[in-house]
Design an enzyme around this catalytic site. Sequence first.
Site, PDB file in Angstrom:
ATOM      1  N   CYS A  78      81.209  20.946 -14.185  1.00  0.00           N
ATOM      2  CA  CYS A  78      80.386  20.435 -13.090  1.00  0.00           C
ATOM      3  C   CYS A  78      80.796  21.182 -11.823  1.00  0.00           C
ATOM      4  O   CYS A  78      81.969  21.149 -11.430  1.00  0.00           O
ATOM      5  CB  CYS A  78      80.657  18.939 -12.935  1.00  0.00           C
ATOM      6  N   CYS A 188      74.406  24.522 -10.811  1.00  0.00           N
ATOM      7  CA  CYS A 188      74.704  23.161 -11.274  1.00  0.00           C
ATOM      8  C   CYS A 188      74.500  23.206 -12.775  1.00  0.00           C
ATOM      9  O   CYS A 188      73.517  23.798 -13.260  1.00  0.00           O
ATOM     10  CB  CYS A 188      73.737  22.177 -10.622  1.00  0.00           C
TER      11      CYS A 188
HETATM   12  N1  DGL Z   1      76.285  19.102 -13.299  1.00  0.00           N
HETATM   13  C1  DGL Z   1      76.710  18.813 -11.945  1.00  0.00           C
HETATM   14  C2  DGL Z   1      77.008  20.130 -11.226  1.00  0.00           C
HETATM   15  O1  DGL Z   1      77.242  21.120 -11.892  1.00  0.00           O
HETATM   16  C3  DGL Z   1      75.712  17.905 -11.330  1.00  0.00           C
HETATM   17  C4  DGL Z   1      76.155  17.313 -10.064  1.00  0.00           C
HETATM   18  C5  DGL Z   1      75.559  15.994  -9.741  1.00  0.00           C
HETATM   19  O2  DGL Z   1      75.772  15.060 -10.509  1.00  0.00           O
HETATM   20  O3  DGL Z   1      74.941  15.892  -8.683  1.00  0.00           O
HETATM   21  O4  DGL Z   1      77.068  20.220 -10.033  1.00  0.00           O
END
Ligand code: DGL
Length: 271
Positions: A78, A188
């Site tokens: 993430c 993301c």
């Molecule tokens: N998969 C997360 C990232 O890479 C998502 C972030 C979120 O939950 O806003 O930033």
Amino acid sequence: MSGPVLQNNIVGIFDSGVGGLSVWRELIKVLPGNKMVYVSDNAYSPYGPRPQSEIVSRAVEISEFLIRNGAGIIVIACNTATAAAIDELRWRFDIPFVGMEPAVKPAAQSSKSKVIGVLATKGTFMGRLYNSTLRRFATGVRVVEKVGTGLVDVVESGRADTKEGRELLEKYIRPMIKKGADHIVLGCTHYPFLSEQISQIAGEGVTLVDPAPAVAKHTFEIMEKGGLVLKERINQLEQTKFFSTGSVENLKRVARTILPSLDEGFFEHMD
Ligand code: DGL
């Protein structure tokens, strides 16, 4: 915990939700002999708009859980959690952490138009890591940044192909193309699950850049150095144990787009 027996060469992976599965699918390619534990913090998703202190405390709690379940290395799958918490996690725990970082460097280096788009969360854009990467690798390149508000929810709930999903993507992608971007960085881990829709809007000449394969390779290298890579291939359907603090169904649905026959018994709720 039921299911496969976990050992210390286990790879722990976490994300605010299903996005980290775009990293997990690369990890199982390079580490076919190592067991993995994946945590989706769906009850707290999205992380993007949350204060840094809250993301740090989620990351600490989940890392403790992963370590209790045998993780000898943790991949923070993430970008937002990496930006908020990687320093704290490395300080607190005595195991390696691998983080995500928007792939600005490869995009800037391969761009011919010298314009790149970056789609990420607010938390990622505010992070020290992203800003130092920009300073180091994006000089002479115009960077069109867009906060992908709403996109994490679209992926979590399987609405990528709805009118709402498409309209959101058009709003973020069109301005990048209009300004001449020939590369779009997926900043993301949820966004690779929107690749098809993004490519349709961006058009043929635009390359989408996903850092997941590089992160998987980096994880392999760290593990190899530590003698933790297991050579004997495990049945992929039994390799990973999945946990979610919220919806287990979302996790199952997206994980099964990668490995369709994944067994019910490998998905559990995490309190
Ligand atoms: N998969 C997360 C990232 O890479 C998502 C972030 C979120 O939950 O806003 O930033």
